[in-house]
Design an enzyme around this catalytic site. Structure first.
Site, PDB file in Angstrom:
ATOM      1  N   GLU A 104       0.841  -1.198   0.000  1.00 42.37           N
ATOM      2  CA  GLU A 104       0.000   0.000   0.000  1.00 42.37           C
ATOM      3  C   GLU A 104       0.879   1.252   0.000  1.00 42.37           C
ATOM      4  O   GLU A 104       1.937   1.265   0.629  1.00 42.37           O
ATOM      5  CB  GLU A 104      -0.857  -0.026   1.276  1.00 42.37           C
ATOM      6  CG  GLU A 104      -2.177   0.698   1.174  1.00 42.37           C
ATOM      7  CD  GLU A 104      -3.018   0.525   2.443  1.00 42.37           C
ATOM      8  OE1 GLU A 104      -3.402  -0.620   2.766  1.00 42.37           O
ATOM      9  OE2 GLU A 104      -3.267   1.537   3.100  1.00 42.37           O
ATOM     10  N   ASP A 106      -0.072   5.399   0.570  1.00 43.73           N
ATOM     11  CA  ASP A 106      -1.257   6.204   0.913  1.00 43.73           C
ATOM     12  C   ASP A 106      -1.024   7.696   1.056  1.00 43.73           C
ATOM     13  O   ASP A 106      -0.086   8.106   1.738  1.00 43.73           O
ATOM     14  CB  ASP A 106      -1.790   5.813   2.309  1.00 43.73           C
ATOM     15  CG  ASP A 106      -2.090   4.348   2.452  1.00 43.73           C
ATOM     16  OD1 ASP A 106      -2.574   3.753   1.495  1.00 43.73           O
ATOM     17  OD2 ASP A 106      -1.830   3.803   3.552  1.00 43.73           O
ATOM     18  N   GLU A 108      -3.663  10.228   2.828  1.00 47.43           N
ATOM     19  CA  GLU A 108      -4.961  10.289   3.488  1.00 47.43           C
ATOM     20  C   GLU A 108      -5.163  11.703   3.995  1.00 47.43           C
ATOM     21  O   GLU A 108      -4.262  12.285   4.602  1.00 47.43           O
ATOM     22  CB  GLU A 108      -5.023   9.306   4.651  1.00 47.43           C
ATOM     23  CG  GLU A 108      -5.091   7.865   4.176  1.00 47.43           C
ATOM     24  CD  GLU A 108      -4.979   6.877   5.320  1.00 47.43           C
ATOM     25  OE1 GLU A 108      -5.864   6.028   5.455  1.00 47.43           O
ATOM     26  OE2 GLU A 108      -4.008   6.964   6.088  1.00 47.43           O
TER      27      GLU A 108
END
Ligand SMILES: *[C@@H]1O[C@H](CO)[C@@H](O)[C@H](O)[C@H]1NC(C)=O
Length: 289
Positions: A104, A106, A108
């Site tokens: 992953e 990310d 956010e």
């Protein structure tokens, strides 16, 4: 080495000197609807999408293709005013293929009690390393709900760089010791909006307030410039790491450092509650250690 892919990757390298020269994908060219029925709305221009969160549901989309390395970017405008508990995520993942050992990368965006206080968080996982979070959180030098700004993930074989507009805000180098924790399997690109009342704002103290719904995040100008991988014969296609590395936007290290000095609010490297001994890639200033 697969020749077709080599050609794709070479074109990719040539096209890349700067993000501005890369082609924009329409929503339909690049993405499919993931969840949230008509809380996902494609605008008439075909290049812009609204993702909403209301009492019923959040919403999201994902790329058609799986990519191994590349330059992935979108212009994003976040919902304004009271956004506590709301999370907007722009990320790469292969969780649907690798339940136990996914990767992953990310971005956010964590909502807050007033619109001007969005925080950005970045993080990575590699091969299921969810026991080691590598989160960093930052404030921004602008209000991300006022206007569109470009958020970019650059992922190569040995580097990950997060950019906001043209400023690199974080660089992760693959070190020997983090090895398997560095994302290294093909991933899809995702964008979602959802209710994270449990943790997003002051550790869950402030929840989503649906009086202010719908919360609408706007996405536009998608750049999906990576090496596509055949989703069936995953291992049969390989990208040439050299050509991808060449596509990095020149990174201005002084800007990166000054951003981090001014805007970084949290780094896992300094979190002594979580890590008595910080993960080995953390290089701490000896004065602070
Ligand atoms: C990744 O995880 C899988 C499953 O846990 C394991 O078999 C594999 O050896 C791991 N790969 C690396 C490079 O550590």
């Amino acid at each position: 080495m697969n020749y077709l892919l080599l050609i794709i990757c070479s074109v990719f390298a040539l096209a890349s000197g700067s993000s501005k020269t890369l082609p924009i994908s329409s929503f339909d060219e690049g993405f499919s609807h993931l969840f949230g029925d008509n809380n996902l709305q494609i605008l008439k221009d075909g290049k812009s999408v609204h993702l909403s969160l209301d009492q019923r549901t959040g919403s999201g989309f994902l790329s058609h293709n799986l990519y191994l390395h590349g330059f992935f970017s979108a212009s994003i405008k976040l919902p304004d005013y009271y956004t506590a508990g709301v999370v907007v995520a722009f990320y790469m993942s292969n969780g649907y293929m690798y339940e136990k050992n996914h990767d992953e990368i990310d971005f956010e965006f964590l909502g807050n009690i007033r619109g001007t206080e969005w925080k950005i968080q970045t993080n990575i996982y590699g091969n299921g390393s969810t026991d080691v979070g590598r989160e960093e959180r930052y404030s921004l030098w602008f209000d991300p709900s006022d206007d569109f700004h470009q958020y970019t993930i650059l992922w190569t074989q040995d580097h990950i760089i997060f950019y906001v507009d043209d400023i690199a805000i974080r660089e992760i180098k693959r070190t020997k010791s983090m090895d398997r924790d560095f994302p290294s399997k093909p991933m899809k690109l995702y964008a979602t909006i959802w209710d994270a009342s449990q943790w997003a704002t002051s550790e869950g103290k402030y929840k989503v307030n649906y009086k202010y719904a719908p919360y609408v995040a706007e996405f536009s100008n998608f750049i999906l410039h990576g090496c596509t991988v055949d989703s069936v014969e995953l291992l049969s296609l390989q990208c040439d790491p050299e050509t991808i590395s060449d596509s990095i936007i020149p990174m201005e290290r002084t800007k990166l450092e000054s951003f981090r000095k001014k805007h970084m609010k949290y780094s896992y490297c300094h979190d002594k509650m979580r890590y008595k001994k910080p993960p080995s890639e953390c290089v701490l200033d000896p004065k602070e250690a």
